[in-house]
Design an enzyme around this catalytic site. Structure first.
Site, short mmCIF file in Angstrom:
data_model
loop_
_atom_site.label_atom_id
_atom_site.label_comp_id
_atom_site.label_asym_id
_atom_site.label_seq_id
_atom_site.Cartn_x
_atom_site.Cartn_y
_atom_site.Cartn_z
NE ARG A 121 -0.51 0.58 4.94
CZ ARG A 121 -0.27 1.81 5.34
NH1 ARG A 121 -0.66 2.83 4.60
NH2 ARG A 121 0.34 2.05 6.48
NE ARG B 51 -0.75 11.08 6.63
CZ ARG B 51 0.43 11.39 7.12
NH1 ARG B 51 0.94 12.57 6.89
NH2 ARG B 51 1.10 10.54 7.86
NE ARG C 35 20.00 -2.17 -3.79
CZ ARG C 35 20.83 -1.76 -4.75
NH1 ARG C 35 21.70 -2.59 -5.29
NH2 ARG C 35 20.78 -0.50 -5.17
NE ARG D 128 17.51 8.87 3.29
CZ ARG D 128 16.85 8.45 4.37
NH1 ARG D 128 15.65 8.93 4.62
NH2 ARG D 128 17.37 7.58 5.19
CD GLU E 203 20.34 7.12 2.88
OE1 GLU E 203 19.34 6.41 2.62
OE2 GLU E 203 20.44 7.82 3.92
CE1 TYR F 254 14.94 -0.32 7.55
CE2 TYR F 254 12.61 -0.03 8.08
CZ TYR F 254 13.88 0.48 7.94
OH TYR F 254 14.11 1.81 8.20
CG ASP G 18 10.04 1.62 11.30
OD1 ASP G 18 10.92 1.98 10.49
OD2 ASP G 18 8.83 1.58 11.01
#
Length: 370
Positions: free
Chosen positions: A173, A177, A250, A281, A301, A349, A351
């Site tokens: 997804r 917003r 990666r 970025r 980066e 991964y 957070d």
């Protein structure tokens, strides 16, 4: 008798939480860390009075009140809100996709209803019932305009493959917003430690013995004799000597420079989404702490192919690697001396709040020392 109750491999966030919780339970721990500093990939270094995120931008965000209260015991957090900008050629857009984005993409769109209608029209023109790849899945979700300007180039740089060669499930997804809200995260709590993440980790490890510049795998035979139990936060395949083969990742490469200007880009993070820009970025670190220093520090980066010796950042969660990890997971489950913790051990991964939560839940299973 072993000198320590637990040997903790890795002084990153997961290892630090484990060390702190075990110490509270009365256990004697030794933390070993391959690098010359604690903090893992959230390590921050002060340059020109600015806390520089050496291994990429890290914004702590969570809706888990227990986790938020926990990390706030070790650091004072500021009220930084992540509001990145996407630059596509000579255009700038707000992220995540919101009304600020849509009104600039489509000059005749002004209301949430008009934005929703336009996105639905774009989705409908190219909709695939069973998307075969990431490109088709992304267009199914947001249409071609957003995909081509803000998703395609960035994603292909990040993964080193065309979107047609990436599986659809990578983008299950996309956040859309229909409000003028540039806050990237939906979480209730968000911020960055005032004194940097390194200080937070040091506070977690206070009172625990830490040995830096110690490569566990090179000194494994000696270190294993020092403790009754091990908590290992490194790559699970590496622990088992790549006996089934190496899991794929990666990686990232960073170019950091000090500039003799008070402000380079006016925002903490700007993503470069065009394919012809080699980096993904630019981070301007002073904006994480609302800094007013006379100079600034920026980091470009660059996504990179991973090879042995490189820092593994993002697991390649395709079927091939999933099947390979499942073999290592069986070995880990059967191993009675080692507890595997953290993103590298789980080949997932995480957070930062996920890392803290997983470590706290893991340590709940360990009783207090008699």
């Amino acid at each position: 008798m072993p000198k320590y109750d637990y040997l903790i491999v890795g002084a990153g966030l997961s290892g630090a939480v484990c060390a702190h919780e075990l110490k509270k339970k009365g256990y004697n721990c030794l933390v070993v860390e391959k690098r010359g500093q604690v903090g893992g990939n959230i390590y921050t270094e002060n340059i020109e009075g600015i806390e520089v995120h050496k291994y990429g931008a890290h914004i702590f965000h969570t809706s888990d009140k227990e986790v938020w209260n926990y990390v706030c015991r070790f650091a004072e957090f500021n009220n930084f809100v992540n509001s990145p900008i996407a630059r596509y050629k000579d255009e700038c857009y707000n992220l995540p996709f919101n009304m600020n984005t849509f009104t600039k993409l489509w000059r005749d769109v002004f209301t949430p209803a008009e934005a929703a209608k336009r996105i639905e029209e774009e989705r409908g023109r190219d909709f695939k019932e069973n998307p075969a790849n990431l490109e088709e899945q992304a267009i199914n979700l947001v249409g071609k305009t957003i995909y081509e300007k803000l998703i395609k180039g960035y994603t292909e740089k990040q993964w080193g493959r065309t979107c047609k060669d990436l599986p659809a499930h990578i983008i299950k997804r996309l956040p859309v917003r229909l409000t003028f809200d540039n806050n990237y995260f939906n979480d209730r709590y968000q911020g960055i430690p005032e004194e940097g993440y390194t200080k937070l980790i040091e506070n977690m490890l206070n009172g625990t013995e830490v040995k830096l510049n110690c490569d566990f795998l090179k000194e494994k035979e000696t270190l294993l004799k020092l403790a009754g139990k091990i908590i290992y936060t490194g790559p699970v395949d590496e622990y088992y000597g790549f006996c089934y083969g190496a899991l794929e990742y990666r990686s990232l490469r960073f170019e950091t420079e000090v500039l003799d200007t008070p402000d380079y880009q006016g925002n903490a993070v700007i993503n470069y989404t065009a394919a012809d820009v080699p980096f993904t970025r630019i981070i301007e670190h002073k904006h994480f702490a609302f800094g007013r220093q006379p100079k600034t520090v920026i980091t470009r980066e660059y996504p990179a192919c991973w090879k042995f010796g490189d820092e593994p950042y993002y697991p390649v969660n395709d079927k091939k690697n999933g099947d390979l990890y499942a073999k290592y997971a069986l070995l880990a489950k059967a191993d009675k001396k080692v507890i595997f913790a953290g993103r590298l051990a789980a080949y997932k991964y995480y957070d930062m709040d996920d890392t803290v939560r997983a470590a706290l839940d893991l340590l709940k299973e360990i009783p207090e020392k008699n």
